[in-house]
Write a protein that holds these residues in place. Structure first.
Motif, mmCIF file in Angstrom:
data_model
loop_
_atom_site.group_PDB
_atom_site.id
_atom_site.type_symbol
_atom_site.label_atom_id
_atom_site.label_comp_id
_atom_site.label_asym_id
_atom_site.label_seq_id
_atom_site.Cartn_x
_atom_site.Cartn_y
_atom_site.Cartn_z
ATOM 1 N N LEU A 1 0.624 -1.254 0.138
ATOM 2 C CA LEU A 1 -0.161 -0.123 -0.034
ATOM 3 C C LEU A 1 0.836 1.346 0.101
ATOM 4 N N ALA A 2 1.940 1.382 1.069
ATOM 5 C CA ALA A 2 2.594 2.652 0.916
ATOM 6 C C ALA A 2 3.244 3.041 -0.370
ATOM 7 N N MET A 3 3.962 1.653 -0.858
ATOM 8 C CA MET A 3 4.506 2.003 -2.213
ATOM 9 C C MET A 3 3.581 2.445 -3.310
ATOM 10 N N LEU A 4 2.392 1.942 -3.055
ATOM 11 C CA LEU A 4 1.499 2.406 -4.265
ATOM 12 C C LEU A 4 0.936 3.910 -3.975
ATOM 13 N N ALA A 5 0.886 4.374 -2.807
ATOM 14 C CA ALA A 5 0.397 5.730 -2.500
ATOM 15 C C ALA A 5 1.612 6.635 -2.789
ATOM 16 N N GLN A 6 2.763 6.244 -2.623
ATOM 17 C CA GLN A 6 3.845 6.711 -2.881
ATOM 18 C C GLN A 6 4.003 7.026 -4.594
ATOM 19 N N ALA A 7 3.678 6.286 -5.382
ATOM 20 C CA ALA A 7 3.710 6.324 -6.807
ATOM 21 C C ALA A 7 2.387 7.097 -7.350
ATOM 22 N N GLY A 8 1.565 7.594 -6.328
ATOM 23 C CA GLY A 8 0.458 8.439 -6.789
ATOM 24 C C GLY A 8 -0.697 7.879 -6.890
ATOM 25 N N LYS B 1 -8.973 0.033 8.706
ATOM 26 C CA LYS B 1 -8.179 1.123 9.928
ATOM 27 C C LYS B 1 -6.765 1.105 9.601
ATOM 28 N N GLU B 2 -6.151 -0.043 9.885
ATOM 29 C CA GLU B 2 -4.734 -0.152 9.489
ATOM 30 C C GLU B 2 -4.404 0.204 8.066
ATOM 31 N N MET B 3 -5.038 0.043 7.068
ATOM 32 C CA MET B 3 -4.587 0.430 5.791
ATOM 33 C C MET B 3 -4.627 1.952 5.631
ATOM 34 N N ILE B 4 -6.055 2.657 6.380
ATOM 35 C CA ILE B 4 -6.113 3.956 6.092
ATOM 36 C C ILE B 4 -4.630 4.677 6.940
ATOM 37 N N ASP B 5 -4.310 4.088 8.050
ATOM 38 C CA ASP B 5 -3.233 4.518 8.765
ATOM 39 C C ASP B 5 -1.966 4.479 7.750
ATOM 40 N N ILE B 6 -1.853 3.468 7.185
ATOM 41 C CA ILE B 6 -0.736 3.351 6.369
ATOM 42 C C ILE B 6 -0.626 4.292 5.348
ATOM 43 N N VAL B 7 -1.749 4.567 4.621
ATOM 44 C CA VAL B 7 -1.681 5.714 3.426
ATOM 45 C C VAL B 7 -1.562 6.998 3.952
ATOM 46 N N ARG B 8 -2.021 7.268 5.246
ATOM 47 C CA ARG B 8 -2.025 8.583 5.730
ATOM 48 C C ARG B 8 -0.581 8.976 6.060
ATOM 49 N N SER B 9 0.000 7.814 6.699
ATOM 50 C CA SER B 9 1.537 8.244 7.243
ATOM 51 C C SER B 9 2.114 8.501 5.845
ATOM 52 N N VAL B 10 1.894 7.856 4.640
ATOM 53 C CA VAL B 10 2.563 8.240 3.517
ATOM 54 C C VAL B 10 2.412 9.833 3.043
ATOM 55 N N GLN B 11 1.192 10.084 3.179
ATOM 56 C CA GLN B 11 0.631 11.357 2.548
ATOM 57 C C GLN B 11 1.046 12.396 3.509
ATOM 58 N N ARG B 12 1.601 12.371 4.713
ATOM 59 C CA ARG B 12 2.048 13.339 5.797
ATOM 60 C C ARG B 12 3.137 13.868 5.259
#
Ligand code: DX5
Ligand code: ZN
Length: 221
Positions: free
Chosen positions: A182-189, A210-221
Protein backbone atom coordinates in the motif's frame (compact mmCIF):
# COMPACT_ATOMS: atom_id res chain seq x y z
CA UNK A 1 -4.08 16.38 -0.93
CA UNK A 2 -7.34 14.37 -0.49
CA UNK A 3 -7.09 11.09 1.42
CA UNK A 4 -6.31 7.98 -0.59
CA UNK A 5 -9.46 5.90 -0.87
CA UNK A 6 -9.47 2.28 0.26
CA UNK A 7 -12.20 0.49 -1.68
CA UNK A 8 -12.90 -2.95 -0.20
CA UNK A 9 -13.90 -5.44 -2.89
CA UNK A 10 -16.85 -7.53 -1.75
CA UNK A 11 -15.74 -10.34 -4.05
CA UNK A 12 -13.91 -11.75 -1.03
CA UNK A 13 -16.68 -11.00 1.48
CA UNK A 14 -19.06 -13.60 2.91
CA UNK A 15 -21.98 -13.40 0.48
CA UNK A 16 -24.29 -14.92 3.06
CA UNK A 17 -23.49 -11.97 5.35
CA UNK A 18 -22.87 -9.22 2.85
CA UNK A 19 -24.65 -6.48 4.83
CA UNK A 20 -22.64 -7.30 7.94
CA UNK A 21 -19.32 -7.31 6.04
CA UNK A 22 -20.08 -4.02 4.28
CA UNK A 23 -21.10 -2.42 7.55
CA UNK A 24 -17.83 -3.52 9.17
CA UNK A 25 -15.61 -1.89 6.54
CA UNK A 26 -17.71 1.25 6.13
CA UNK A 27 -17.84 1.82 9.91
CA UNK A 28 -14.06 1.48 9.89
CA UNK A 29 -13.72 4.34 7.40
CA UNK A 30 -14.03 2.85 3.92
CA UNK A 31 -15.98 5.37 1.84
CA UNK A 32 -16.17 3.24 -1.29
CA UNK A 33 -17.40 -0.32 -1.83
CA UNK A 34 -16.03 -2.04 -4.92
CA UNK A 35 -18.47 -4.40 -6.65
CA UNK A 36 -16.98 -6.91 -9.09
CA UNK A 37 -19.39 -7.90 -11.82
CA UNK A 38 -18.26 -10.86 -13.95
CA UNK A 39 -20.10 -12.59 -16.79
CA UNK A 40 -18.10 -15.77 -17.40
CA UNK A 41 -17.25 -14.51 -20.92
CA UNK A 42 -15.02 -11.47 -20.55
CA UNK A 43 -13.44 -13.18 -17.54
CA UNK A 44 -13.51 -16.86 -16.59
CA UNK A 45 -15.74 -16.38 -13.54
CA UNK A 46 -19.34 -15.41 -12.79
CA UNK A 47 -20.32 -13.22 -9.86
CA UNK A 48 -23.15 -10.81 -9.26
CA UNK A 49 -25.41 -8.38 -11.07
CA UNK A 50 -27.77 -5.43 -10.55
CA UNK A 51 -30.12 -7.26 -8.18
CA UNK A 52 -27.35 -7.56 -5.61
CA UNK A 53 -26.31 -3.93 -6.12
CA UNK A 54 -29.92 -2.95 -5.43
CA UNK A 55 -29.89 -4.78 -2.11
CA UNK A 56 -26.52 -3.36 -1.14
CA UNK A 57 -27.77 0.14 -1.95
CA UNK A 58 -30.42 -0.21 0.74
CA UNK A 59 -27.82 -1.05 3.37
CA UNK A 60 -25.18 1.64 2.79
CA UNK A 61 -24.56 5.20 1.71
CA UNK A 62 -20.99 4.40 0.66
CA UNK A 63 -20.00 5.09 -2.96
CA UNK A 64 -20.87 1.97 -4.95
CA UNK A 65 -18.03 1.46 -7.42
CA UNK A 66 -19.23 -1.09 -9.98
CA UNK A 67 -16.43 -2.73 -11.94
CA UNK A 68 -18.01 -4.38 -14.95
CA UNK A 69 -15.91 -7.26 -16.24
CA UNK A 70 -18.49 -8.08 -18.87
CA UNK A 71 -18.74 -7.97 -22.65
CA UNK A 72 -20.98 -5.31 -24.19
CA UNK A 73 -21.28 -3.34 -20.94
CA UNK A 74 -23.50 -0.73 -22.67
CA UNK A 75 -26.41 -3.19 -22.44
CA UNK A 76 -26.36 -3.06 -18.64
CA UNK A 77 -25.37 0.48 -17.71
CA UNK A 78 -28.94 1.60 -17.11
CA UNK A 79 -29.65 -1.48 -14.99
CA UNK A 80 -26.73 -0.66 -12.71
CA UNK A 81 -27.76 2.98 -12.55
CA UNK A 82 -31.28 2.13 -11.48
CA UNK A 83 -29.93 -0.40 -8.97
CA UNK A 84 -28.06 2.45 -7.28
CA UNK A 85 -24.51 2.44 -8.63
CA UNK A 86 -22.55 5.68 -8.08
CA UNK A 87 -19.78 4.88 -10.52
CA UNK A 88 -19.44 2.43 -13.39
CA UNK A 89 -16.10 1.24 -14.69
CA UNK A 90 -16.00 -0.62 -17.98
CA UNK A 91 -13.11 -2.44 -19.60
CA UNK A 92 -11.66 -0.78 -22.67
CA UNK A 93 -11.23 -4.29 -24.12
CA UNK A 94 -14.94 -5.05 -23.75
CA UNK A 95 -16.56 -2.17 -25.60
CA UNK A 96 -16.26 -1.16 -29.23
CA UNK A 97 -17.00 2.53 -28.84
CA UNK A 98 -15.40 3.50 -25.57
CA UNK A 99 -16.02 7.24 -25.82
CA UNK A 100 -19.71 6.65 -26.43
CA UNK A 101 -19.92 4.28 -23.46
CA UNK A 102 -18.26 6.83 -21.18
CA UNK A 103 -20.56 9.60 -22.37
CA UNK A 104 -23.56 7.34 -21.66
CA UNK A 105 -22.38 6.69 -18.10
CA UNK A 106 -21.77 10.38 -17.43
CA UNK A 107 -25.04 11.29 -19.12
CA UNK A 108 -26.78 9.26 -16.40
CA UNK A 109 -25.08 11.33 -13.72
CA UNK A 110 -22.60 8.62 -12.72
CA UNK A 111 -18.82 8.68 -12.46
CA UNK A 112 -17.29 7.09 -15.55
CA UNK A 113 -14.32 4.78 -15.23
CA UNK A 114 -12.19 2.75 -17.62
CA UNK A 115 -10.24 -0.32 -16.62
CA UNK A 116 -7.25 -1.70 -18.51
CA UNK A 117 -6.07 -5.29 -18.31
CA UNK A 118 -2.35 -5.65 -17.53
CA UNK A 119 -1.45 -6.20 -21.20
CA UNK A 120 -3.55 -3.32 -22.55
CA UNK A 121 -1.54 -0.19 -23.39
CA UNK A 122 -2.47 3.20 -21.98
CA UNK A 123 -3.08 4.37 -25.53
CA UNK A 124 -6.49 2.67 -25.30
CA UNK A 125 -7.68 5.67 -23.22
CA UNK A 126 -5.27 8.45 -24.19
CA UNK A 127 -7.83 10.23 -26.38
CA UNK A 128 -10.71 9.80 -23.93
CA UNK A 129 -9.19 11.54 -20.92
CA UNK A 130 -11.74 14.34 -21.04
CA UNK A 131 -14.52 11.74 -20.77
CA UNK A 132 -13.07 9.95 -17.76
CA UNK A 133 -13.44 10.32 -13.99
CA UNK A 134 -11.44 7.26 -13.01
CA UNK A 135 -8.70 5.18 -14.60
CA UNK A 136 -8.33 1.66 -13.23
CA UNK A 137 -5.01 -0.04 -13.81
CA UNK A 138 -5.52 -3.77 -13.25
CA UNK A 139 -2.59 -5.13 -11.32
CA UNK A 140 -3.73 -8.74 -11.85
CA UNK A 141 -5.55 -10.34 -14.76
CA UNK A 142 -9.20 -9.86 -13.83
CA UNK A 143 -11.41 -12.75 -12.81
CA UNK A 144 -10.44 -13.82 -9.32
CA UNK A 145 -9.54 -12.47 -5.93
CA UNK A 146 -6.39 -13.49 -4.11
CA UNK A 147 -3.92 -13.24 -7.00
CA UNK A 148 -0.44 -11.71 -6.70
CA UNK A 149 0.30 -8.13 -7.70
CA UNK A 150 2.07 -8.01 -11.09
CA UNK A 151 5.12 -5.90 -10.32
CA UNK A 152 5.66 -4.74 -13.91
CA UNK A 153 2.47 -2.70 -13.43
CA UNK A 154 4.48 -0.19 -11.38
CA UNK A 155 5.88 1.23 -14.59
CA UNK A 156 2.37 1.39 -16.05
CA UNK A 157 1.14 3.24 -12.94
CA UNK A 158 3.86 5.82 -13.30
CA UNK A 159 3.18 6.19 -17.04
CA UNK A 160 -0.55 6.55 -16.29
CA UNK A 161 0.17 9.27 -13.74
CA UNK A 162 2.15 11.18 -16.37
CA UNK A 163 -0.56 10.71 -19.00
CA UNK A 164 -3.31 11.94 -16.63
CA UNK A 165 -1.35 15.12 -15.93
CA UNK A 166 -3.77 17.85 -14.86
CA UNK A 167 -6.96 16.01 -15.81
CA UNK A 168 -9.30 15.48 -12.83
CA UNK A 169 -9.07 11.69 -13.05
CA UNK A 170 -8.65 9.37 -10.08
CA UNK A 171 -6.01 6.70 -10.52
CA UNK A 172 -7.19 3.38 -9.09
CA UNK A 173 -5.46 0.00 -8.87
CA UNK A 174 -7.10 -3.38 -8.39
CA UNK A 175 -5.53 -6.74 -7.66
CA UNK A 176 -3.02 -8.01 -5.16
CA UNK A 177 -3.15 -4.88 -2.98
CA UNK A 178 -2.01 -5.66 0.56
CA UNK A 179 -0.84 -3.84 3.69
CA UNK A 180 2.68 -4.57 2.49
CA UNK A 181 2.48 -2.78 -0.88
CA UNK A 182 0.00 0.00 0.00
CA UNK A 183 2.65 2.53 0.99
CA UNK A 184 4.61 1.99 -2.21
CA UNK A 185 1.44 2.45 -4.28
CA UNK A 186 0.49 5.64 -2.45
CA UNK A 187 3.99 6.97 -3.04
CA UNK A 188 3.59 6.17 -6.74
CA UNK A 189 0.55 8.46 -6.78
CA UNK A 190 -2.27 5.92 -6.68
CA UNK A 191 -5.33 7.63 -5.21
CA UNK A 192 -7.75 4.76 -4.95
CA UNK A 193 -6.89 1.19 -3.96
CA UNK A 194 -9.18 -1.78 -4.33
CA UNK A 195 -8.46 -4.62 -1.92
CA UNK A 196 -10.45 -7.82 -1.52
CA UNK A 197 -8.76 -10.81 0.06
CA UNK A 198 -6.30 -8.75 2.08
CA UNK A 199 -9.32 -7.25 3.89
CA UNK A 200 -12.04 -9.88 3.96
CA UNK A 201 -9.79 -12.88 4.54
CA UNK A 202 -8.59 -11.40 7.81
CA UNK A 203 -10.39 -12.20 11.09
CA UNK A 204 -11.41 -8.54 11.56
CA UNK A 205 -11.97 -6.74 8.21
CA UNK A 206 -12.84 -3.46 9.97
CA UNK A 207 -9.55 -3.46 11.88
CA UNK A 208 -7.66 -4.21 8.65
CA UNK A 209 -9.31 -1.27 6.88
CA UNK A 210 -8.31 1.04 9.75
CA UNK A 211 -4.73 -0.20 9.53
CA UNK A 212 -4.70 0.37 5.77
CA UNK A 213 -6.05 3.90 6.15
CA UNK A 214 -3.34 4.63 8.72
CA UNK A 215 -0.64 3.32 6.37
CA UNK A 216 -1.68 5.55 3.47
CA UNK A 217 -2.11 8.56 5.77
CA UNK A 218 1.38 8.14 7.12
CA UNK A 219 2.74 8.21 3.56
CA UNK A 220 0.71 11.32 2.68
CA UNK A 221 1.87 13.29 5.71
C1 DX5 B 1 -10.31 -9.14 -9.78
C2 DX5 B 1 -11.25 -8.11 -9.22
C3 DX5 B 1 -10.77 -7.53 -7.96
C4 DX5 B 1 -10.59 -8.52 -6.83
C5 DX5 B 1 -9.33 -8.13 -6.16
O1 DX5 B 1 -10.69 -9.47 -11.05
O2 DX5 B 1 -11.47 -7.05 -10.14
O3 DX5 B 1 -11.55 -6.42 -7.53
O4 DX5 B 1 -11.63 -8.55 -5.90
O5 DX5 B 1 -9.04 -9.10 -5.23
P1 DX5 B 1 -7.69 -9.10 -4.42
O6 DX5 B 1 -7.61 -7.81 -3.68
O7 DX5 B 1 -7.85 -10.28 -3.51
O8 DX5 B 1 -6.56 -9.27 -5.40
ZN1 ZN C 1 -12.43 -5.18 -9.35
Amino acid sequence: MPDVIIAPSILSADFAHLGRDIDAVVSAGARWIHVDVMDGVFVPNITIGPVVVKSIRRTTRAFLDCHLMITEPDRYIDDFRSAGADGITVHAEATRHLQRTLATIRGMGLKAGVSLNPSTPLDAVRYCLADLDLLLIMTVNPGFGGQSFISSMLQKISDAKAMIGGHPIQLQVDGGVTKENLAMLAQAGVENMVAGSSIFSTPDPGKTVKEMIDIVRSVQR
